[in-house]
Scaffold this motif. Structure first.
Motif, PDB file in Angstrom:
ATOM      1  N   THR A 120       0.852  -1.172  -0.012  1.00  0.00           N
ATOM      2  CA  THR A 120      -0.021  -0.010   0.029  1.00  0.00           C
ATOM      3  C   THR A 120       0.763   1.339  -0.027  1.00  0.00           C
ATOM      4  O   THR A 120       0.357   2.312  -0.063  1.00  0.00           O
ATOM      5  N   ASP A 121       2.176   1.054  -0.231  1.00  0.00           N
ATOM      6  CA  ASP A 121       3.148   2.333   0.134  1.00  0.00           C
ATOM      7  C   ASP A 121       3.207   2.863  -1.357  1.00  0.00           C
ATOM      8  O   ASP A 121       2.838   2.254  -2.558  1.00  0.00           O
ATOM      9  N   ARG A 122       3.517   4.055  -1.454  1.00  0.00           N
ATOM     10  CA  ARG A 122       4.110   4.748  -2.606  1.00  0.00           C
ATOM     11  C   ARG A 122       5.524   5.028  -2.344  1.00  0.00           C
ATOM     12  O   ARG A 122       6.066   5.407  -1.333  1.00  0.00           O
ATOM     13  N   VAL A 123       6.355   5.242  -3.402  1.00  0.00           N
ATOM     14  CA  VAL A 123       7.794   5.293  -3.377  1.00  0.00           C
ATOM     15  C   VAL A 123       8.334   6.563  -4.155  1.00  0.00           C
ATOM     16  O   VAL A 123       7.869   6.655  -5.461  1.00  0.00           O
ATOM     17  N   LEU A 124       9.217   7.317  -3.921  1.00  0.00           N
ATOM     18  CA  LEU A 124       9.849   8.402  -4.406  1.00  0.00           C
ATOM     19  C   LEU A 124      11.096   8.225  -4.314  1.00  0.00           C
ATOM     20  O   LEU A 124      11.817   8.313  -3.219  1.00  0.00           O
ATOM     21  N   GLU A 125      11.808   7.820  -5.355  1.00  0.00           N
ATOM     22  CA  GLU A 125      13.300   7.621  -5.367  1.00  0.00           C
ATOM     23  C   GLU A 125      13.979   8.617  -6.042  1.00  0.00           C
ATOM     24  O   GLU A 125      13.722   8.961  -7.390  1.00  0.00           O
ATOM     25  N   LEU A 126      15.012   9.246  -5.678  1.00  0.00           N
ATOM     26  CA  LEU A 126      15.760  10.334  -6.064  1.00  0.00           C
ATOM     27  C   LEU A 126      17.205   9.549  -6.576  1.00  0.00           C
ATOM     28  O   LEU A 126      17.823   8.848  -5.639  1.00  0.00           O
ATOM     29  N   CYS A 127      17.879   9.865  -7.692  1.00  0.00           N
ATOM     30  CA  CYS A 127      19.129   9.378  -8.012  1.00  0.00           C
ATOM     31  C   CYS A 127      19.066   7.742  -8.130  1.00  0.00           C
ATOM     32  O   CYS A 127      19.542   7.123  -7.642  1.00  0.00           O
ATOM     33  N   SER A 128      18.118   7.497  -9.173  1.00  0.00           N
ATOM     34  CA  SER A 128      17.860   6.110  -9.239  1.00  0.00           C
ATOM     35  C   SER A 128      18.787   5.221  -9.979  1.00  0.00           C
ATOM     36  O   SER A 128      18.917   4.061 -10.024  1.00  0.00           O
ATOM     37  N   GLY A 129      19.898   5.954 -10.473  1.00  0.00           N
ATOM     38  CA  GLY A 129      21.022   4.803 -11.100  1.00  0.00           C
ATOM     39  C   GLY A 129      20.626   3.874 -11.877  1.00  0.00           C
ATOM     40  O   GLY A 129      19.928   4.077 -13.065  1.00  0.00           O
ATOM     41  N   ALA A 130      21.223   2.821 -11.652  1.00  0.00           N
ATOM     42  CA  ALA A 130      20.855   1.568 -12.725  1.00  0.00           C
ATOM     43  C   ALA A 130      19.311   1.275 -12.519  1.00  0.00           C
ATOM     44  O   ALA A 130      19.139   0.443 -13.597  1.00  0.00           O
ATOM     45  N   GLY A 131      18.734   1.653 -11.788  1.00  0.00           N
ATOM     46  CA  GLY A 131      17.376   1.047 -11.655  1.00  0.00           C
ATOM     47  C   GLY A 131      17.002  -0.067 -10.904  1.00  0.00           C
ATOM     48  O   GLY A 131      15.709  -0.570 -10.926  1.00  0.00           O
ATOM     49  N   PHE A 132      17.783  -0.602 -10.271  1.00  0.00           N
ATOM     50  CA  PHE A 132      17.627  -1.943  -9.397  1.00  0.00           C
ATOM     51  C   PHE A 132      16.614  -1.674  -8.468  1.00  0.00           C
ATOM     52  O   PHE A 132      15.699  -2.404  -8.247  1.00  0.00           O
ATOM     53  N   ILE A 133      17.033  -0.841  -7.709  1.00  0.00           N
ATOM     54  CA  ILE A 133      16.121  -0.368  -6.385  1.00  0.00           C
ATOM     55  C   ILE A 133      14.488  -0.073  -6.934  1.00  0.00           C
ATOM     56  O   ILE A 133      13.459  -0.313  -6.503  1.00  0.00           O
ATOM     57  N   MET A 138      12.903  -1.196  -9.763  1.00  0.00           N
ATOM     58  CA  MET A 138      12.391  -2.170 -10.179  1.00  0.00           C
ATOM     59  C   MET A 138      12.036  -3.219  -8.931  1.00  0.00           C
ATOM     60  O   MET A 138      10.692  -3.573  -8.875  1.00  0.00           O
ATOM     61  N   LEU A 139      12.663  -3.074  -7.900  1.00  0.00           N
ATOM     62  CA  LEU A 139      12.351  -3.819  -6.618  1.00  0.00           C
ATOM     63  C   LEU A 139      11.254  -3.265  -5.898  1.00  0.00           C
ATOM     64  O   LEU A 139      10.287  -4.211  -5.653  1.00  0.00           O
ATOM     65  N   CYS A 140      11.225  -2.106  -6.052  1.00  0.00           N
ATOM     66  CA  CYS A 140      10.091  -1.341  -5.200  1.00  0.00           C
ATOM     67  C   CYS A 140       8.723  -1.541  -6.147  1.00  0.00           C
ATOM     68  O   CYS A 140       7.539  -1.746  -5.625  1.00  0.00           O
ATOM     69  N   VAL A 157       5.125  -2.834  -4.664  1.00  0.00           N
ATOM     70  CA  VAL A 157       4.084  -1.762  -4.683  1.00  0.00           C
ATOM     71  C   VAL A 157       3.357  -1.671  -6.005  1.00  0.00           C
ATOM     72  O   VAL A 157       2.018  -1.152  -5.774  1.00  0.00           O
ATOM     73  N   GLY A 158       3.805  -1.976  -7.226  1.00  0.00           N
ATOM     74  CA  GLY A 158       3.326  -1.747  -8.528  1.00  0.00           C
ATOM     75  C   GLY A 158       3.974  -0.701  -8.931  1.00  0.00           C
ATOM     76  O   GLY A 158       4.045   0.338  -8.457  1.00  0.00           O
ATOM     77  N   GLU A 159       4.116  -0.609 -10.226  1.00  0.00           N
ATOM     78  CA  GLU A 159       4.804   0.449 -11.162  1.00  0.00           C
ATOM     79  C   GLU A 159       3.982   1.779 -10.980  1.00  0.00           C
ATOM     80  O   GLU A 159       4.924   2.741 -11.069  1.00  0.00           O
ATOM     81  N   LYS A 160       2.816   1.919 -10.982  1.00  0.00           N
ATOM     82  CA  LYS A 160       1.880   3.212 -10.909  1.00  0.00           C
ATOM     83  C   LYS A 160       2.217   3.769  -9.502  1.00  0.00           C
ATOM     84  O   LYS A 160       2.110   4.826  -9.220  1.00  0.00           O
ATOM     85  N   GLN A 161       2.864   2.987  -8.590  1.00  0.00           N
ATOM     86  CA  GLN A 161       3.167   3.465  -7.260  1.00  0.00           C
ATOM     87  C   GLN A 161       4.442   4.017  -7.069  1.00  0.00           C
ATOM     88  O   GLN A 161       5.095   4.529  -6.000  1.00  0.00           O
ATOM     89  N   VAL A 162       5.406   4.109  -8.000  1.00  0.00           N
ATOM     90  CA  VAL A 162       6.683   4.487  -8.062  1.00  0.00           C
ATOM     91  C   VAL A 162       7.350   5.531  -8.765  1.00  0.00           C
ATOM     92  O   VAL A 162       6.880   5.730 -10.189  1.00  0.00           O
ATOM     93  N   LEU A 163       7.692   6.586  -8.147  1.00  0.00           N
ATOM     94  CA  LEU A 163       8.141   7.606  -9.247  1.00  0.00           C
ATOM     95  C   LEU A 163       9.571   7.799  -8.790  1.00  0.00           C
ATOM     96  O   LEU A 163      10.016   7.734  -7.794  1.00  0.00           O
ATOM     97  N   THR A 164      10.255   8.154  -9.777  1.00  0.00           N
ATOM     98  CA  THR A 164      11.890   7.778  -9.936  1.00  0.00           C
ATOM     99  C   THR A 164      12.382   8.829 -10.576  1.00  0.00           C
ATOM    100  O   THR A 164      11.752   9.710 -11.742  1.00  0.00           O
ATOM    101  N   TYR A 165      13.520   9.788 -10.228  1.00  0.00           N
ATOM    102  CA  TYR A 165      14.209  10.857 -10.920  1.00  0.00           C
ATOM    103  C   TYR A 165      15.766  10.644 -10.857  1.00  0.00           C
ATOM    104  O   TYR A 165      16.152  10.292  -9.813  1.00  0.00           O
TER     105      TYR A 165
END
Length: 69
Positions: free
Chosen positions: A37-50, A52-54, A58-66
């Motif tokens: 049920t969480d949402r994720v904001l990831e800054l400096c996502s680099g290779a994207g491993f984290i 993809m794990l998130c 939680v589902g791809e629509k619940q993750v925002l990365t920059y």
């Protein structure tokens, strides 16, 4: 099986990726703490491993990365 071949990756980093050891401590924390049920904001996502794990948890629509690069 994922083929990890890129000139920027050393042979050791390819081993780390293939054995599932890349960012292992971070991944362990995420698996313990993150809820569906969480949402994720990831800054400096680099290779994207984290990222993809998130997204897997939680589902791809619940993750925002920059990534600044």
């Amino acid at each position: 099986w994922l083929q990890v071949r890129h000139p920027a990756l050393s042979a050791w980093m390819r081993v780390i990726f293939c054995l599932g050891m890349y960012e292992l401590p971070e991944a362990d924390v995420i698996r313990r703490v993150l809820k569906r049920t969480d949402r994720v904001l990831e800054l400096c996502s680099g290779a994207g491993f984290i990222t993809m794990l998130c997204a897997d948890i939680v589902g791809e629509k619940q993750v925002l990365t920059y990534e600044v690069n």
